[in-house]
Scaffold this motif. Structure first.
Motif, PDB file in Angstrom:
ATOM      1  N   GLU A   1       0.836  -1.204   0.000  1.00 23.96           N
ATOM      2  CA  GLU A   1       0.000   0.000   0.000  1.00 23.96           C
ATOM      3  C   GLU A   1       0.874   1.258   0.000  1.00 23.96           C
ATOM      4  O   GLU A   1       0.622   2.223  -0.727  1.00 23.96           O
ATOM      5  N   ARG A   2       1.942   1.236   0.790  1.00 22.59           N
ATOM      6  CA  ARG A   2       2.838   2.403   0.848  1.00 22.59           C
ATOM      7  C   ARG A   2       3.492   2.631  -0.519  1.00 22.59           C
ATOM      8  O   ARG A   2       3.609   3.756  -0.990  1.00 22.59           O
ATOM      9  N   ALA A   3       3.894   1.530  -1.153  1.00 22.18           N
ATOM     10  CA  ALA A   3       4.531   1.638  -2.468  1.00 22.18           C
ATOM     11  C   ALA A   3       3.528   2.147  -3.506  1.00 22.18           C
ATOM     12  O   ALA A   3       3.850   2.988  -4.346  1.00 22.18           O
TER      13      ALA A   3
ATOM     14  N   GLU B   1      11.152  -1.994  -3.684  1.00 20.45           N
ATOM     15  CA  GLU B   1      12.550  -2.266  -3.301  1.00 20.45           C
ATOM     16  C   GLU B   1      13.157  -1.072  -2.550  1.00 20.45           C
ATOM     17  O   GLU B   1      13.790  -1.236  -1.506  1.00 20.45           O
ATOM     18  N   ASP B   2      12.930   0.142  -3.076  1.00 19.09           N
ATOM     19  CA  ASP B   2      13.480   1.354  -2.445  1.00 19.09           C
ATOM     20  C   ASP B   2      12.916   1.562  -1.042  1.00 19.09           C
ATOM     21  O   ASP B   2      13.637   1.905  -0.107  1.00 19.09           O
ATOM     22  N   ILE B   3      11.614   1.359  -0.902  1.00 21.13           N
ATOM     23  CA  ILE B   3      10.965   1.560   0.409  1.00 21.13           C
ATOM     24  C   ILE B   3      11.515   0.548   1.420  1.00 21.13           C
ATOM     25  O   ILE B   3      11.847   0.904   2.552  1.00 21.13           O
ATOM     26  N   LEU B   4      11.648  -0.713   0.998  1.00 22.36           N
ATOM     27  CA  LEU B   4      12.150  -1.745   1.919  1.00 22.36           C
ATOM     28  C   LEU B   4      13.587  -1.442   2.334  1.00 22.36           C
ATOM     29  O   LEU B   4      13.948  -1.589   3.503  1.00 22.36           O
ATOM     30  N   LYS B   5      14.391  -0.948   1.384  1.00 21.62           N
ATOM     31  CA  LYS B   5      15.786  -0.613   1.682  1.00 21.62           C
ATOM     32  C   LYS B   5      15.846   0.506   2.715  1.00 21.62           C
ATOM     33  O   LYS B   5      16.604   0.472   3.673  1.00 21.62           O
TER      34      LYS B   5
END
Ligand code: C5P
Length: 217
Positions: A146-148, A169-173
């Motif tokens: 949802e955030r992505a 990928e960027d958000i998780l990083k």
């Protein structure tokens, strides 16, 4: 009168800035987006071409003047509100914000900025470090998809290209870096209220938080 202090923390893409800004508008309060301040330092560091990995490089903060005026963020007299959202800044801001020296400088600015009037301040360490005595602390969260999706839609709306798998990928990083760093990691203050916004509209979240501020007055 010191005024009401509302602290809103949460991970990347949880809607903190949008929600904080709407609450501030509705209540006539001042909004301080601390993520924008870390981004402004990152932008300035990139432009100065310093070694981003070396904490001592950030001593330019002794003389630079990062500040807010009317919901715009400035480095000295330059409005950098749009420039701080570029990819180079987003990719490096978690590194820059991990340095104790940078955090010390910005936390000082943030504590000063929060002194006067009614404030909504959003970030990662507002309830735990910057405003430990805030009148109300909210920790916003939502599942990563949802955030992505929200970030992805935001980018497309601005006419930029965006790829969902890359946004995830960027958000998780960034989540990983922000919650595992030594200095003031992202965590929920023991007295914060956890609000999962995955299935809520922006309006519902705004109204819910305003309701909570009323109860805490
Ligand atoms: O809120 P936003 O996603 O724009 O924040 C950018 C980055 O700034 C975060 O990923 C985090 O590394 C850093 N930050 C921080 N402490 C805050 C606010 C932001 O470390 N209070």
């Amino acid at each position: 009168m010191p005024g009401y202090k509302l602290a809103i923390d949460g991970p990347a893409g949880s809607g903190k800035s949008t929600i904080s800004s709407l609450i501030a508008k509705k209540l006539g309060w001042t909004h301080i987006d601390t993520g924008a301040m870390y981004r402004a330092v990152t932008l300035q560091a990139i432009e100065l071409n310093i070694d981003l990995n070396n904490e001592a490089s950030y001593h330019f903060l002794e003389t630079s003047n990062i500040h807010y005026d009317n919901n715009r963020i400035y480095i000295d007299d330059r409005d950098v509100t749009e420039a701080i959202r570029n990819e180079a800044v987003t990719n490096n801001v978690s590194l820059v914000s991990s340095f104790p020296y940078v955090r010390k400088k910005l936390v000082e600015l943030q504590k000063n900025a929060a002194q006067k009037g009614n404030i909504v301040m959003d970030g990662r360490d507002i309830g735990t470090v910057v405003l430990p005595n805030a009148d109300l602390k909210i920790f916003l969260t939502a599942n990563v998809e949802e955030r992505a999706q929200r970030r992805h839609n935001e980018q497309l709306k601005k006419g930029k290209t965006s790829e969902m798998s890359k946004v995830i990928e960027d958000i998780l990083k960034r989540d990983q870096k922000d919650s595992t760093r030594k200095e003031s990691p992202l965590r929920i203050a023991s007295d914060a209220i956890l609000l999962d916004t995955t299935y809520l509209t922006i309006e519902e979240v705004v109204n819910k938080i305003i309701e909570l501020t009323d109860k805490k007055e």
